[in-house]
Write a protein that holds these residues in place. Structure first.
Motif, short mmCIF file in Angstrom:
data_model
loop_
_atom_site.label_atom_id
_atom_site.label_comp_id
_atom_site.label_asym_id
_atom_site.label_seq_id
_atom_site.Cartn_x
_atom_site.Cartn_y
_atom_site.Cartn_z
N ARG A 1 9.92 10.50 8.96
CA ARG A 1 8.71 9.82 8.49
C ARG A 1 8.00 9.10 9.64
O ARG A 1 6.78 9.10 9.73
CB ARG A 1 9.04 8.84 7.37
CG ARG A 1 8.98 9.55 6.03
CD ARG A 1 8.79 8.62 4.87
NE ARG A 1 9.96 7.77 4.71
CZ ARG A 1 9.87 6.54 4.23
NH1 ARG A 1 8.71 6.01 3.92
NH2 ARG A 1 10.96 5.83 4.08
N ARG B 1 0.21 12.17 12.45
CA ARG B 1 -0.80 12.79 11.58
C ARG B 1 -2.20 12.49 12.16
O ARG B 1 -2.39 11.50 12.87
CB ARG B 1 -0.68 12.28 10.14
CG ARG B 1 -1.03 10.84 9.99
CD ARG B 1 -1.14 10.42 8.53
NE ARG B 1 -1.34 9.00 8.50
CZ ARG B 1 -0.55 8.11 7.91
NH1 ARG B 1 0.49 8.51 7.23
NH2 ARG B 1 -0.81 6.83 7.98
N ARG C 1 0.66 1.14 6.91
CA ARG C 1 0.66 1.77 8.24
C ARG C 1 -0.68 1.65 8.95
O ARG C 1 -0.77 1.74 10.15
CB ARG C 1 0.98 3.27 8.12
CG ARG C 1 2.28 3.62 7.42
CD ARG C 1 3.47 3.12 8.22
NE ARG C 1 4.74 3.58 7.65
CZ ARG C 1 5.25 3.15 6.50
NH1 ARG C 1 4.61 2.24 5.78
NH2 ARG C 1 6.41 3.61 6.07
N ASP C 2 -1.75 1.49 8.15
CA ASP C 2 -3.11 1.50 8.72
C ASP C 2 -3.90 0.29 8.27
O ASP C 2 -5.11 0.32 8.23
CB ASP C 2 -3.84 2.78 8.26
CG ASP C 2 -3.97 2.85 6.75
OD1 ASP C 2 -3.22 2.14 6.04
OD2 ASP C 2 -4.83 3.59 6.25
N ARG D 1 3.15 6.38 -2.65
CA ARG D 1 4.31 6.89 -3.38
C ARG D 1 3.92 7.27 -4.82
O ARG D 1 4.39 8.27 -5.36
CB ARG D 1 5.43 5.83 -3.41
CG ARG D 1 6.11 5.65 -2.06
CD ARG D 1 7.11 4.50 -2.07
NE ARG D 1 7.78 4.38 -0.79
CZ ARG D 1 8.91 5.02 -0.48
NH1 ARG D 1 9.53 5.76 -1.37
NH2 ARG D 1 9.44 4.89 0.72
N ASP E 1 4.28 9.97 10.29
CA ASP E 1 3.30 8.86 10.17
C ASP E 1 2.56 8.63 11.49
O ASP E 1 1.39 8.27 11.50
CB ASP E 1 4.00 7.55 9.77
CG ASP E 1 4.58 7.58 8.36
OD1 ASP E 1 4.19 8.47 7.57
OD2 ASP E 1 5.42 6.73 8.04
N ARG F 1 -6.19 9.45 1.29
CA ARG F 1 -6.34 8.20 2.04
C ARG F 1 -7.67 7.53 1.72
O ARG F 1 -7.74 6.33 1.51
CB ARG F 1 -6.23 8.43 3.56
CG ARG F 1 -4.94 9.11 3.99
CD ARG F 1 -4.64 8.85 5.45
NE ARG F 1 -4.27 7.46 5.66
CZ ARG F 1 -3.06 6.96 5.47
NH1 ARG F 1 -2.06 7.72 5.08
NH2 ARG F 1 -2.83 5.67 5.65
N SER G 1 0.83 -1.22 0.00
CA SER G 1 0.00 0.00 0.00
C SER G 1 0.86 1.26 0.00
O SER G 1 0.44 2.30 -0.51
CB SER G 1 -0.96 0.01 1.20
OG SER G 1 -0.26 0.18 2.39
O1 DC Z 1 5.95 1.71 3.21
P1 DC Z 1 6.58 2.94 2.52
O2 DC Z 1 7.76 3.47 3.25
O3 DC Z 1 6.84 2.70 1.09
O4 DC Z 1 5.43 4.04 2.62
C1 DC Z 1 5.58 5.30 2.04
C2 DC Z 1 4.86 6.35 2.87
O5 DC Z 1 3.45 6.17 2.72
C3 DC Z 1 5.16 6.32 4.36
O6 DC Z 1 5.81 7.52 4.75
C4 DC Z 1 3.82 6.25 5.03
C5 DC Z 1 2.79 6.26 3.96
N1 DC Z 1 1.85 5.14 4.09
C6 DC Z 1 0.68 5.38 4.74
O7 DC Z 1 0.47 6.48 5.25
N2 DC Z 1 -0.26 4.40 4.83
C7 DC Z 1 -0.04 3.21 4.30
N3 DC Z 1 -0.98 2.26 4.38
C8 DC Z 1 1.17 2.94 3.65
C9 DC Z 1 2.12 3.93 3.56
#
Ligand code: DC
Length: 229
Positions: A183, A190, A133-134, A39, A187, A112, A34
């Motif tokens: 980050r 937020r 992340r979520d 990205r 992350d 999102r 995700s």
């Molecule tokens: O997993 P990654 O480092 O490639 O993720 C890139 C950015 O996207 C990271 O800073 C957090 C965000 N992200 C997010 O907010 N929710 C997700 N489900 C996946 C990534």
């Protein structure tokens, strides 16, 4: 065998995607990164001059969002590649420019909402491993197995540094370390869907686990969840 949803969340560069890919391959499940989707939206925003180091034109990005097409495709070797509006961008989305701006884009509720909707559609048939992340908290709160991955910031920065160097990028360790810690901060703080551990997640701190130990541990969790469901 009954198929389940496996949600993998955690800090940047904890090896979520490596584990997720390996699980998906072993179990014959779909794998969805995700973070790559956030990205891709960031790259789209950069290419359209909606974002740079100093400014973010939220309104312009949000009104253009329905025109963003993100697709995961397998290449001839079976490697998953990412397409943004029919252009292959798998390497481009991993560069420092996107890495430095992505958490600003990922903080936008409209972005999102749109990506979460697509992610839920991908999981309708189960048999999916998704990392982010979520995923265990927002995208699939009913996932049968939730894993929360973490490791020390230094361990993670070294891993990312080695990965970028092996791809031929000119990188500075301090910049990578700073990018990872900032980050983490963005992350986790937020307002919309911050990175938090789901109450029912299994915590996996891999600072000291080797690859095989980690995989064996997680496969035991998977087996027990499949048995129970
Ligand atoms: O997993 P990654 O480092 O490639 O993720 C890139 C950015 O996207 C990271 O800073 C957090 C965000 N992200 C997010 O907010 N929710 C997700 N489900 C996946 C990534």
């Amino acid at each position: 065998m009954k198929k389940i949803i496996i949600a993998i969340d955690g800090h940047s560069s904890t090896g979520k995607s490596t584990l997720a890919k390996q699980l998906a391959k072993t179990l014959g499940y779909i794998y969805v990164d995700s973070g790559a989707m956030y990205r891709a939206v960031t790259l789209f925003a950069i290419e359209n001059n909606f974002i740079d180091k100093k400014h973010l034109d939220k309104d312009a990005l949000i009104s253009a969002i329905s025109g963003i097409k993100i697709e995961f495709k397998k290449d001839a070797l079976g490697t998953t590649t990412l397409f943004l509006n029919d252009k292959e961008v798998s390497s481009k989305i991993r560069g420092m420019e996107v890495s430095n701006l992505v958490s600003k884009v990922a903080a936008l509720p409209e972005v999102r909402k749109c990506l979460v909707k697509e992610q839920r559609q991908m999981g309708q048939q189960k048999g999916i491993v998704m990392d982010g992340r979520d995923i265990g908290t927002v995208v699939f709160p009913n996932a049968e197995l939730k894993i929360f991955m973490t490791a020390s910031a230094h361990t993670r920065a070294q891993r990312r540094f080695d990965e970028l160097k092996s791809k031929g990028e000119t990188v500075d360790y301090d910049e990578v370390y700073h990018n990872i810690t900032s980050r983490d901060h963005n992350d986790s703080t937020r307002e919309d869907s911050p990175l938090t551990q789901a109450e029912d997640a299994q915590v996996l701190d891999n600072s000291t686990l080797n690859h095989n130990e980690q995989f064996d541990l997680v496969m035991a969790w998977v087996a027990s969840k499949i048995e129970k469901n």
